[in-house]
Design an enzyme around this catalytic site. Structure first.
Site, PDB file in Angstrom:
ATOM      1  N   GLU A  44     108.116  85.892 120.002  1.00  0.00           N
ATOM      2  CA  GLU A  44     108.538  86.503 118.777  1.00  0.00           C
ATOM      3  C   GLU A  44     108.904  87.791 120.008  1.00  0.00           C
ATOM      4  O   GLU A  44     107.786  88.570 120.863  1.00  0.00           O
ATOM      5  CB  GLU A  44     107.646  87.258 118.080  1.00  0.00           C
ATOM      6  CG  GLU A  44     108.214  88.510 117.172  1.00  0.00           C
ATOM      7  CD  GLU A  44     107.706  88.772 115.307  1.00  0.00           C
ATOM      8  OE1 GLU A  44     106.476  88.045 115.474  1.00  0.00           O
ATOM      9  OE2 GLU A  44     108.277  89.051 114.843  1.00  0.00           O
ATOM     10  N   GLU A 355     105.442  83.975 106.261  1.00  0.00           N
ATOM     11  CA  GLU A 355     104.699  84.820 105.336  1.00  0.00           C
ATOM     12  C   GLU A 355     105.561  85.456 104.961  1.00  0.00           C
ATOM     13  O   GLU A 355     104.853  86.357 104.058  1.00  0.00           O
ATOM     14  CB  GLU A 355     104.354  86.198 106.484  1.00  0.00           C
ATOM     15  CG  GLU A 355     103.634  85.737 107.810  1.00  0.00           C
ATOM     16  CD  GLU A 355     102.663  87.243 108.648  1.00  0.00           C
ATOM     17  OE1 GLU A 355     102.826  88.205 108.018  1.00  0.00           O
ATOM     18  OE2 GLU A 355     102.022  86.781 108.446  1.00  0.00           O
TER      19      GLU A 355
HETATM   20  O1  AHR Z   1     102.057  87.911 115.203  1.00  0.00           O
HETATM   21  C1  AHR Z   1     102.779  89.649 114.324  1.00  0.00           C
HETATM   22  C2  AHR Z   1     103.077  89.622 113.238  1.00  0.00           C
HETATM   23  O2  AHR Z   1     102.548  88.946 112.724  1.00  0.00           O
HETATM   24  C3  AHR Z   1     104.268  88.547 113.066  1.00  0.00           C
HETATM   25  O3  AHR Z   1     105.598  89.304 113.130  1.00  0.00           O
HETATM   26  C4  AHR Z   1     104.041  88.218 111.259  1.00  0.00           C
HETATM   27  O4  AHR Z   1     104.636  86.833 111.624  1.00  0.00           O
HETATM   28  C5  AHR Z   1     102.365  88.705 111.474  1.00  0.00           C
HETATM   29  O5  AHR Z   1     102.095  89.050 110.294  1.00  0.00           O
END
Ligand code: AHR
Length: 812
Positions: A44, A355
């Site tokens: 990410e 999520e």
């Molecule tokens: O890993 C960091 C964050 O944690 C991600 O963006 C999210 O999916 C989770 O809340």
């Protein structure tokens, strides 16, 4: 209350001399087959993981879109002035460019890179940029890498002959010196006015890809042998405030000058989308990982597209899948071929939302509204065209330890997320033993120790995660995939900690968690061998100083009236000072008789009674009424100091959940001593709150009803855990032994129906679980070879304190 972390140091491990770990492994006593996709990675763009990180681009704000009012990260010197302009933009994607006004004296325009540009002597840097001049400009510009004080580190002369048409220029600069904080400059003594846009500078990249990845960081990913790569998020998929701030794949492909980039509001900076959909797929391929794409279901943080209007989001998803998987004869398959990859990338895993299925829909409209119905629409569309696609559904991402799929729609895998303490992970070695074998499989898409991890990630964190991973391996018939999160952090911009790979412009390092993530995938067989071991923890004497503690009251962004706090010992009320003399640690507290009201929006507003008690057994009661605000009540007890206390949290997490929390001696970090449960506080209603403390045991009551029972956490959970997998085809057994505590122990593995001919032992350990790697000393805790002996059916080795031990036994 006793200090948590100091307790660790004070505990004396009294491992008896005869302590011995006996492990029995029977080649015929087999467990589940190991999922071939078990270990992967989750990428990410958080903490500058992509821009200013894995993406090798060296110019920050290359397109001048990072700030609407100023050319951030650019500066002008000598006879040059610079300004942003929206006049005659390069294209639709790039609305701003840089106007450079040159007065004919020596001038330079500089970019500082992402906290410095790493100049490496002899290395070649590819420069490209777009330029134009409405009035025409003919002259020579020197493109140069240089030190902060202007010393050249290599340059290239470019003859410009600019017209009112945007033209792309390219050249190569060979660095003549080393400097990790170098800058890039254009220099000239010519006179005129010109415009610049999309100024891009690339060092050599991983596998020499155009628009590619920084080799050292990509190599660290490669070294984890990921079987899959989940991308591009995380919250990054969802965006924040507006769908324009979400990842929209179609805007991230093609030439970099055609990509508008977007605001990565979730993590606080603008992304170029230089790592776009195509690059993610290419990266997965280069790492030997299956791509696992997470798609937005029309939900972003702070808003959503109503269910009856989400078809465009489904179309967007289907187009992405066609780009990745479609034949070259299809519209998007042809685009993929045009972008250099005629072969399909073959996405096999699609996660529908990130999520987006949290428990309290009313409290999380922006994250969860109509998730099951959204999911179903995506699922139907995807399965109709790609019946073999494995669809991953969201379950509660937080506030419960037992997330669930609360609908009857078909789903292939459920994505569980856990950010917890080392103890939480170690204690859940057996979590998946009891999962329904007939239910959907599990993908643990995000997990990491996120409290009690020290400064940037300590060994305790890695040990807790390692035990959890052994539990997942043992249950690989249920847990088919898992990935640690997040991976990367640029040490100059930390939005989330810990992260397993830390870097700056020139260096990178792994935390102990990284090495666990590297070791486990490299040492796993194809089937579990059920492993028995008889080790009992040695007697431990906790030499804990019981410090006197206080009681108190607190709030979190909420106005609360508390009334009549009572402290009871042996059934008798002990007098507390009047509320007007309690210590106002934070917030706006006003006492009136037996009541006190907190009226500031402060988070963690706290009021502490002056009396310090030595009692190990007491009851603390108070009445409370919420007047307004975001959450509910916080009842403080066992308060020693700002870093060492407990509180009963009723109506936490936006007035949705409650638990008992313990501050961890580490700033504001608090561990949940018991899983959260739904608790919602009504405004204007009185509640009776009560905490019973009996040594380490706590009971908490709401309106006379027992709500939570917890045990104070005195130290990281100590124990020894063992597991084994076998690879029959290659005749290898992998025996993993983790010691999460203090006290070394000799170990003997007894094999039956198996014969080992030789073995190697790889170990990750340190003298203390608090130990960490740092950028200065990145190799304090790294895997090393250790002695192991094999004789007949016995394998002998030592298990030191705080260690991960992996035996690779070659079998006959
Ligand atoms: O890993 C960091 C964050 O944690 C991600 O963006 C999210 O999916 C989770 O809340």
């Amino acid at each position: 209350m006793r200090k948590v972390l100091s307790t660790l140091a004070l505990c004396t491990a009294v491992a008896s001399a005869s302590a011995q770990l006996n492990i029995s492994i029977d080649g015929n006593n087999r467990g589940p087959k190991i999922s071939p996709t078990m270990y992967g990675i989750f990428f990410e763009d958080i903490n500058h993981a992509a821009d200013g990180g894995l993406y090798a681009e060296l110019i920050q704000n290359r397109s001048f879109e990072d700030d609407p009012f100023a050319p951030l990260h650019w500066s002008a010197n000598g006879g040059a002035t610079i300004e942003l302009t929206a006049e005659s933009p390069l294209n639709q994607a790039h609305q701003k460019s840089l106007r450079v006004i040159l007065n004919g004296t020596p001038a330079s325009v500089a970019n500082e890179g992402y906290w410095g540009i790493n100049a490496v002597s002899g290395q070649k840097y590819k420069l490209s940029f777009w330029a134009k001049s409405d009035r025409g400009f003919k002259g020579t510009v020197i493109a140069q890498l240089q030190t902060k004080d202007g010393k050249s580190l290599g340059s290239s002369d470019i003859a410009l002959n600019l017209t009112d048409k945007w033209t792309r220029y390219t050249t190569t600069i060979t660095a003549t010196g080393n400097d990790s904080k170098a800058e890039f400059v254009f220099k000239t003594s010519d006179k005129g006015v010109l415009q610049l846009d999309v100024v891009s500078l690339f060092p050599p990249t991983f596998k020499n890809r155009e628009n590619g990845m920084r080799p050292d960081l990509a190599q660290m990913l490669y070294d984890m042998h990921p079987k899959f790569m989940r991308f591009p998020g995380g919250c990054f998929v969802e965006g924040q405030k507006s769908p324009e701030n979400a990842f929209r794949w179609e805007r991230t492909i093609g030439a970099i000058e055609d990509r508008p980039g977007h605001w990565n509001v979730n993590w606080g900076y603008r992304t170029t989308d230089g790592i776009g959909f195509h690059e993610y797929l290419q990266l997965a391929e280069d790492l030997g990982a299956k791509p696992l794409y997470v798609v937005n279901v029309g939900i972003w943080h702070g808003g959503y597209t109503p269910l009856d209007s989400i078809q465009p989001w489904i179309d967007e998803c289907m187009n992405a899948l066609e780009y990745a998987n479609g034949p070259v004869t299809s519209k998007y398959g042809a685009l993929r071929a045009k972008n250099g990859h005629p072969q399909p990338f073959n996405i096999e895993y699609l996660e529908i939302g990130n999520e987006n299925y949290n428990f309290f829909i009313d409290n999380n409209k922006d994250q969860s509204i109509n998730y099951p119905e959204r999911y179903k629409k995506f699922y139907d569309a995807v399965k109709a065209k790609y019946p073999g696609m494995k669809c991953i559904g969201n379950v509660e991402a937080w506030a419960t330890d037992n997330p669930s799929w609360r609908n009857s729609y078909p789903v292939d895998l459920l994505d569980e997320h856990y950010y917890r303490t080392p103890t939480w992970f170690a204690e859940r070695f057996h979590k998946y033993d009891s999962y329904d074998r007939k239910g959907p499989k599990v993908y643990v898409g995000e997990y990491a120790v996120t409290s009690q991890f020290g400064k940037i990630g300590n060994l305790n964190a890695a040990l807790g995660e390692a035990v959890y991973m052994m539990g997942m391996e043992n249950n690989s018939d249920v847990v088919a995939l898992c990935s640690y999160a997040p991976i990367f952090v640029n040490e100059n911009n930390v939005a989330w900690a810990p992260d397993m790979i830390r870097f700056n412009s020139s260096e990178c390092m792994g935390t102990p968690s990284y090495y666990v993530q590297q070791l486990f995938p490299a040492n796993i067989g194809t089937q579990v061998l059920n492993t028995k071991y008889d080790y009992k923890l040695p007697e431990r004497k906790a030499e804990v100083q019981d410090k006197p503690s206080h009681v108190g009251l607190a709030t979190w962004n909420t106005n609360v009236r508390y009334e009549n706090p009572v402290y009871i010992v042996d059934g008798k009320e002990v007098k507390l000072s009047g509320l007007d003399s309690w210590d106002k640690k934070k917030g706006r507290w006003s006492a009136d008789g037996d009541a006190v009201t907190q009226t500031s929006p402060a988070e963690g507003a706290m009021l502490i009674a002056p009396e310090a008690f030595n009692n190990k057994k007491y009851t603390y009661k108070v009445r409370a009424r919420k007047e307004s605000g975001a959450e509910g009540f916080l009842v403080v007890f066992n308060y020693e100091d700002k870093d060492h206390y407990c509180w009963l949290n009723i109506g936490g997490w936006g007035n949705s959940q409650g638990t008992i929390e313990q501050a961890c001696g580490n700033g504001t970090a608090r561990a949940q001593l018991v899983p959260t449960q739904p608790t919602v506080v009504e405004t204007g209603r009185w509640y009776d709150l009560q905490v019973d403390v009996d040594g380490d045991y706590i009971k908490a009551y709401l309106d006379g009803k027992l709500q939570f029972e917890a045990k104070i956490q005195r130290s990281f959970m100590e124990g020894i855990y063992a597991s084994t997998t076998i690879d029959d085809a290659h005749k290898v057994a992998y025996i993993k032994v983790v010691n999460t505590g203090e006290g070394a122990v000799p170990a003997t593995v007894s094999l039956s129906n198996l014969k080992a001919v030789s073995a190697t032992l790889t170990r990750l350990s340190s003298a203390s679980g608090d130990d960490e790697n740092t950028m200065e000393n990145p190799r304090t805790i790294i895997p090393v070879e250790a002695p192991v002996t094999v004789s007949g059916s016995k394998i002998k080795f030592d298990v030191p304190s705080y260690s991960v031990n992996i035996i690779k036994a070659k079998l006959k």
